[in-house]
Scaffold this active site. Sequence first.
Site, short mmCIF file in Angstrom:
data_model
loop_
_atom_site.label_atom_id
_atom_site.label_comp_id
_atom_site.label_asym_id
_atom_site.label_seq_id
_atom_site.Cartn_x
_atom_site.Cartn_y
_atom_site.Cartn_z
N SER A 370 -3.62 5.92 50.40
CA SER A 370 -3.16 6.54 49.16
C SER A 370 -3.95 5.99 47.97
O SER A 370 -5.18 5.99 48.00
CB SER A 370 -1.65 6.32 49.02
OG SER A 370 -1.11 7.18 48.06
N ASP A 490 0.11 16.14 55.02
CA ASP A 490 0.29 15.28 53.85
C ASP A 490 0.35 16.17 52.61
O ASP A 490 -0.68 16.65 52.14
CB ASP A 490 -0.87 14.27 53.77
CG ASP A 490 -0.64 13.21 52.70
OD1 ASP A 490 0.25 13.40 51.85
OD2 ASP A 490 -1.34 12.18 52.74
N HIS A 521 2.27 11.47 54.72
CA HIS A 521 1.55 10.43 53.96
C HIS A 521 1.86 9.05 54.55
O HIS A 521 2.63 8.28 53.99
CB HIS A 521 2.01 10.54 52.51
CG HIS A 521 1.12 9.85 51.53
ND1 HIS A 521 -0.22 10.13 51.42
CD2 HIS A 521 1.38 8.89 50.61
CE1 HIS A 521 -0.74 9.38 50.46
NE2 HIS A 521 0.21 8.61 49.96
#
Lengths: 799, 799
Positions: A370, A490, A521
């Site tokens: 991320s 995601d 995610h």
Amino acid sequence: MKINQFATIPTNFDQQVKELINIRFIDENSLSDNPIQLFRRLLQKTFINMTGESDLNEKLSTYQANLESDLKTYLDENSELDINVFYNVSLQLLEFNPDVDFTFSKPLEAMKTIQLKIVDHQSQYLSTNELISAWYWLLTTHNKFGQMFIDKLASQGYFVPFYNLDNYLYFNGKSMPVFDPNEAIREIVYVESNQDSDLDGKLDLLKVEIIRPKTSQKVPTLYTASPYNQGTNDETGDKLMHNVNIPLAHKEPTETSYEDIEYKVTDAKLPAPRKINGQTDIATQTFSRESSYTMNDYFLARGFAVAYSAGIGTKDSDGFRTTGDKEETISTIATIEWLAGNRVAFTNRTDNIAIEANWSNHKVAMTGRSYLGTLATAAATTGVEGLETIISEAAISSWYDYYRENGLVIAPGGFPGEDADVLAEETFSRRLQPGDFLKIKNNWENQLQSITDGQDRLTGNYNEFWDARNYRKDLKNIKADVFMVHGLNDWNVKPTQVEKLYQGLNQLGIKSKLILHQGEHIYINNFQSFDYTDIINLWLSNKLLEQQNNAQEVLPPVIIQDNVKPETWNKFDSWASDKNEIKNFYLQPDKLSSEKSSEVLSFNDQLPSEKFDFYTKNIATWQNDLINSGSNYNNRLVFKTDPLKEDLVIDGNVNISLEVSSSENVGLISAQLMDYGEARRLNITPSLIAKNRLSGAYNWREDDLREFTLGKTAKYKMITKGHINLQNRKNSFKNDELNAGKRYQISLQLQPTMYRIPKGRQLGLVIYATDFGMTVRGNQDITYSISLNNSSISIPIHK
Amino acid sequence: MKINQFATIPTNFDQQVKELINIRFIDENSLSDNPIQLFRRLLQKTFINMTGESDLNEKLSTYQANLESDLKTYLDENSELDINVFYNVSLQLLEFNPDVDFTFSKPLEAMKTIQLKIVDHQSQYLSTNELISAWYWLLTTHNKFGQMFIDKLASQGYFVPFYNLDNYLYFNGKSMPVFDPNEAIREIVYVESNQDSDLDGKLDLLKVEIIRPKTSQKVPTLYTASPYNQGTNDETGDKLMHNVNIPLAHKEPTETSYEDIEYKVTDAKLPAPRKINGQTDIATQTFSRESSYTMNDYFLARGFAVAYSAGIGTKDSDGFRTTGDKEETISTIATIEWLAGNRVAFTNRTDNIAIEANWSNHKVAMTGRSYLGTLATAAATTGVEGLETIISEAAISSWYDYYRENGLVIAPGGFPGEDADVLAEETFSRRLQPGDFLKIKNNWENQLQSITDGQDRLTGNYNEFWDARNYRKDLKNIKADVFMVHGLNDWNVKPTQVEKLYQGLNQLGIKSKLILHQGEHIYINNFQSFDYTDIINLWLSNKLLEQQNNAQEVLPPVIIQDNVKPETWNKFDSWASDKNEIKNFYLQPDKLSSEKSSEVLSFNDQLPSEKFDFYTKNIATWQNDLINSGSNYNNRLVFKTDPLKEDLVIDGNVNISLEVSSSENVGLISAQLMDYGEARRLNITPSLIAKNRLSGAYNWREDDLREFTLGKTAKYKMITKGHINLQNRKNSFKNDELNAGKRYQISLQLQPTMYRIPKGRQLGLVIYATDFGMTVRGNQDITYSISLNNSSISIPIHK
């Protein structure tokens, strides 16, 4: 159950013998043992938690050799080693269950079903050399619980006697845990960065936490730049969340060109560096527990230092948060420059005593998911010296694509109202030290306001602010090898982020690796069916320790998890290739078809206010009503193919072409591509298989074992989606005119995917406007009309 | 937010000084320091991760002292210590957030709101003695993340320099982590038990895993008997699950008396003990990672050994599983007898070398939840020497009440079809060692069959099999102090299990402690608002280490978590007292009222087969439809009071008296007591607050921090429930006649509770038959009629 191992490297017999001697399973004399003797000795070394001969015999008798006898009895009574006995015992050592995973009558069949490597052999009875080779491969084989057998033994203490060697040890090309992680050195330094992001007249000092093996060897570093790492301001950030229950606003048409909004680097005048008052090797500050990524924990015992830095504007550092601009990139690479010997760091913020990373081999990899992976990507685009590779997981490659899409404000899934300013505040952990914050409160508020102004929620357009946060502009600078990982489901950091990066690297001829999984995610370093950790070990042993293990050649360019069959990971040469065949469908009432229709279909976007309010609070119910073609939700159009006669494999970007009108001078179109048909499909959140089951070393930190499992039977699944402002038909920075009632042709590219729709199911398309999870929600009385004659969908087909 | 601390013991100033010197925060000279100097020195000792004066100053300047200045500036510029500054800094040290939890202008107000202890003081400025006392209390105060401040410092390494003292250290009556858990000794022994449960002609050997501090001190032991600890046969057990989609069967009336079915102990003739071949202090077998209870992990560093044994029929042990009978109790106490020096254990299963627990102080506590707590209860009822206390969490006190109720087969919530035989198979981990299992397969199948026969699913009656598994018969033997913990929403091991044990102990005058929480079947040692771990530390320091800390007097007899207000735990003298006032309601159509009705109401239990099938697979939906008085589920009767004018606090067992007839010669009645009214109520599963946040010692195992939080707004909540076979009106072992259509008076006691229904809500009662989650589901065409004139409900009211 199936195990997928990609990181096992081909190894010839002589090399196998050499490695087995190195890790002390055999010695030179073993080659002249008979197989029964040798097998017994190998097992003895395996059962490390016991000392005596009786203990060994007891242990051997708890294993079953074949249908008739236990292993002790078999070894006592036989002079030859049946390959079936070897694999019956192997399957037990690998913790497979004879009631569930295999039968003692057919172990080789189970080995094949589970996809485990069987040694090449001449007959039913193993020769000594064959046994040695079989044992070698067994050590590299994954057990039922997500680890190579040698790593499982390591977690039981196998390598503890190796701790005093003070040297690296490799097995099958991968670094082994021969450095005691509980003896690791923990130290804090303050890197002087090449910036003054809080404009206080001093170069920013940035705290770095280092945990590294206690060794005389020079070691490489896994560096994770994590703005979350020093804490977050969740409540304060939440208060900044933007209201999304506002109408979409009309935009005055413009003739903006890219040149008008292009971000150009300007060199700021910087304060002078601090005067160095002295030099030391010894840090004066340490820490007790860093906020760690479990994969880094695994590598620490394998001779890798780990460094964490949260960067500008975080606790114990100077500067301000900027959410992804050049200042944050400079902040990110400062640590690398220090690790490579090219930048100064101090022991604290006061005394100006410089401290060198004299333990560093000057080779760095960046890790993390991320925002963390995003900063790895950002760092790579600078070409900074010392950064050999990045493993960027679920990373942003352009911030516009994270908070915007085609001239619309589009929230990351699950976070309506979030924006660059909210994220800046959430990660601004200097606030967590009130004595520090007290002095910078006003300046921080100004900084935050400038982010709010720059991000421009009013138009949703691409502008200079976003251009400054688009790392794809600088791919040509990349010198590091890029390893990418992303979830095809995601909807936080969406798949286009990795696809555009991947394609950009391909175009520049930069070598890369790509793994796509079927999750959302998440991290994937703790899975049962997939050897991700081994893959990264092979990769990093090669890139940072110069181990000649052919990682580049052994690992496939692209690995993609299958969306239909559990525990299935396939290798590919490419993803979303522009050489893919395109299949077109035309829109007919309720249908996707090879024939055109001349009808015009309409839907209105407005809901009764009670229903509207309900959906704003129950987004999952809205999504369900939207895509369930049987629901009484009328504010959308649904089109479906007939049940497919053959599997359809979508590989890349689906494009939708529509002729559309809005009854007002504003409007947006959203689209979701659907897989209709009753089936059990993979959950996008992995299931917990065994809590705390994984440990990368003896008496060390643990991780949960997880796996993607099949969910309950469902009638549909969303494959991919996209959104467009009808005033951004040409691009995302120029406003087009939009006259109420007038028809316009638009083209909308959905998020890229790789998705198999099995035959018998139906491909579907849902056309709608307000997306309760992502767009603004004005509940406006707008009617959209689609002229089917000029509307179609084009699907890239995997060949 | 609110913190509830019960384990802080009153301590006078002299004792505070003594303890603070012991843990090295002050020395004798500190008493003559001025408060500013002393505060600075205390903070310096707190910031253990730094060495230099500059580091300290930097750190001090990150804390805010008051509205105007940071702490360094304040300490530099002031000669007196404002109590507001002390608590502003304290709140920061305790990790409370000034943006969320407190304001710098009113720290004392926040201290009160959060329920934290403020030192007694004479004026706005603290004297040196007041500061010492304030610091003492601060160290005992819980921070925002579930730990006393001293324990947080411990996890950062505060006590590492104490490791070489080789002695216990107490603070505020609780043992501190001064034993290095990473140096703990791990050993395996095989206790020779006083039984031959697999009838192989040899006394059973039972494996015990011990992990204990490396110290010259004699140490006490926390012993957890866990049948799950060596692995389970989940798939094999699942295959044994009984079909519950079968009709309820008519039972021939009987005149069975208790004497007819009473279990009487018969002394079996046992094999001779093994001949001891030698004696040693050194174990020959060890282990790398036990399957541990995190609370035990916490105590290891505090000078407690931890022992795990899975007992008869588990991996590496002899014997067969029996699910809770006398054999299992004998197996459970064998470990205690060894720890107390009264039984032989061997280093392995072959050599007959005896090994003594010469490190043991002969004092043992048992810990663990569910089956583990059950075995602790079972062990206590033997009065075995050495067992000083048990902490039984969510424990079974009679197995009939786990798998049966009032002549019905009643599943533990969530496990329809499970029974004593299924549990025996699931925990029979000898199966996991095929070489061992191979030799005992047939005998095990016979053993399993005898459990299946004994449990008698046909009648659901209490019989000799269940009487042999009722520990409440032997409460009079208990010598250990009993500490009980249970969830009031535990529908797996239901609250009657703890209530009957608690009342039984009370009647015998045996001292006990009881904690009731609002959760389901969970552990509570990792909560944010409640100091459970400290309570147990205080308790065990007293019981096993003879620390004179007044644990018995300081800890209230009963602590019950409030069901309305989050983070609220109240103390009581008793629970479910028979002195409680009883309030009666009569049943009227749709109503609970103070007036009687002469109507007769009926419902039929049969569903259309599609709906029936759906509910068997979607039990949560069934439960929702059942209790939602607005649903179109007709197979039940719902009665509600008018909205309550005052809070109603139910304390104990609700009794339902009904005059009921069945249209067949079989029948059952189920009842649920309800709280109707729109409200946010506490979730019964705690929420994750911070992953891996809790560690009981430096560089040691971690646990997640959790807390009960409010759920979404809901219209109702089930308070308690009960079930009865209409042929067991008198008791659970005698079959009563049941004539179709004839009315009978029945009395049904629901599971005990403590539940506040706030005014404005409605008390409700749902009468039904088939319970999809718990009873058999025959989908029989049976109509039940209730004569309201003789039907009422009696509620025990907390005074």
